[in-house]
Design an enzyme around this catalytic site. Sequence first.
Site, PDB file in Angstrom:
ATOM      1  N   ASN A   8       0.871  -1.172   0.000  1.00 35.40           N
ATOM      2  CA  ASN A   8       0.000   0.000   0.000  1.00 35.40           C
ATOM      3  C   ASN A   8       0.908   1.222   0.000  1.00 35.40           C
ATOM      4  OD1 ASN A   8      -1.813   2.075   0.466  1.00 35.40           O
ATOM      5  ND2 ASN A   8      -2.848   1.095   2.162  1.00 35.40           N
ATOM      6  N   ARG A  65      -2.631  -1.953  -3.533  1.00 35.84           N
ATOM      7  CA  ARG A  65      -3.845  -1.172  -3.333  1.00 35.84           C
ATOM      8  C   ARG A  65      -3.790   0.055  -4.240  1.00 35.84           C
ATOM      9  NH1 ARG A  65      -5.213   3.428   0.933  1.00 35.84           N
ATOM     10  NH2 ARG A  65      -7.449   3.599   0.561  1.00 35.84           N
ATOM     11  N   HIS A 154     -13.151   2.541  -0.079  1.00 38.53           N
ATOM     12  CA  HIS A 154     -13.111   1.549   1.003  1.00 38.53           C
ATOM     13  C   HIS A 154     -13.711   0.213   0.560  1.00 38.53           C
ATOM     14  CE1 HIS A 154     -13.215   5.111   4.078  1.00 38.53           C
ATOM     15  NE2 HIS A 154     -11.974   4.741   3.821  1.00 38.53           N
ATOM     16  N   ARG A 215     -12.349  15.593   6.882  1.00 37.02           N
ATOM     17  CA  ARG A 215     -13.185  15.854   5.712  1.00 37.02           C
ATOM     18  C   ARG A 215     -14.605  16.179   6.152  1.00 37.02           C
ATOM     19  NH1 ARG A 215     -11.433  10.294   3.192  1.00 37.02           N
ATOM     20  NH2 ARG A 215      -9.208  10.664   2.915  1.00 37.02           N
ATOM     21  N   GLU A 355      -8.235  -5.295   5.310  1.00 34.54           N
ATOM     22  CA  GLU A 355      -8.131  -4.918   3.905  1.00 34.54           C
ATOM     23  C   GLU A 355      -6.948  -5.601   3.229  1.00 34.54           C
ATOM     24  OE1 GLU A 355      -9.450  -0.526   3.259  1.00 34.54           O
ATOM     25  OE2 GLU A 355      -8.716  -0.653   5.321  1.00 34.54           O
TER      26      GLU A 355
END
Length: 371
Positions: A8, A65, A154, A215, A355
């Site tokens: 990642n 990823r 996600h 955010r 993940e």
Amino acid sequence: MSRVLVLNSGSSSVKYRLFDGTETVAKGLVERIGESGGEVADHRAALQGIMDEIDLTGLAAAGHRVVHGGAEFTGPTVITDEVVARVEALVPLAPLHNPAALTGIEVARKLLPDVPQVAVFDTAFHATIPPEGVTWAISRELAERWQIRRYGFHGTSHAYVSRRTAQVLGRDPAQTNVITLHLGNGASACAVEGGRSVATSMGMSPLPGLVMGTRSGDIDPTVIFHLHRVAGLPLDEIETSLTRHGGLQGMAGVNDLRAVLDLRAAGDPDATLAFDVYCRRIREYVGSYLAVLGRVDAIAFTAGVGENSAAVRAASLSGLEPLGIVIDPERNERRDEVISPPGARIPVCVIPTDEELEIADQSRTALSLDR
């Protein structure tokens, strides 16, 4: 069992995990790449260091990823020069994320020339959302020309957690409808129908939807016009405000939910309001996804906040008892896998996400490898 290295690559970091089947045999994180006082000078040095440190004997694949796959990448994809070029073409949709992933892919392909490389896209799981769930009511010409639509993110987490939730409840994932709530510094909700995403809260970018650490989540688009025309703020500054200085950070002055809870406990009104806004937004999405799915078999909390904050779990679903959604306070505090009472119409679960394991499994799928 096949060995898969999951990478990642961020703009200044590389997170890695080596799997032998489902077992993790090595993992780590290289941070502050290229920064003053950082560990290494660039991504090549970071990945070379990782590969020198761990045993890659018998490595069957490297899974990467990649945040944005646009509308064309709908599953894990074996990386070729053509795939790299197509991912590069999507950089305008993810200017902060895709370039870092491309750097990691480029370096890994050079350092591991005989190892197949696979791209696993955050957006791919949401490719099954029907057209009415990804289309916004704007000019069709503009939308098609500039690839404006909902993509969602996600995806590896929502895929893993929805499937794992069904397994915990002893159900067939293909026959189970789950609302998954990935609550971390970034946060998103997803309605999963029989293992397929049919709605999600993030949009063309990871900005909209739930309130997040920095955010804003959903806002009236007019806010942007107002800040530009009336307040005189440049668009770049507005974007930075919404993405880096919004969310919990903007409302409470801190982006960590744990710090918000501490301030709230001390009676801070800004933190109290931030917590209430955060949880109400989750509840609104749960309600809307109940309507989208029609039948819901479970609700699952995951990621840093979802897995660890009993207060958020309780407040987010408060008031939904008439709909069959109930949390058992003791189970919630213990963080049991199932935190609803026995016999609840809609079980509520806490499912740790994985993940990296999902990326490893999807990489094997793309290459038709055994686990």
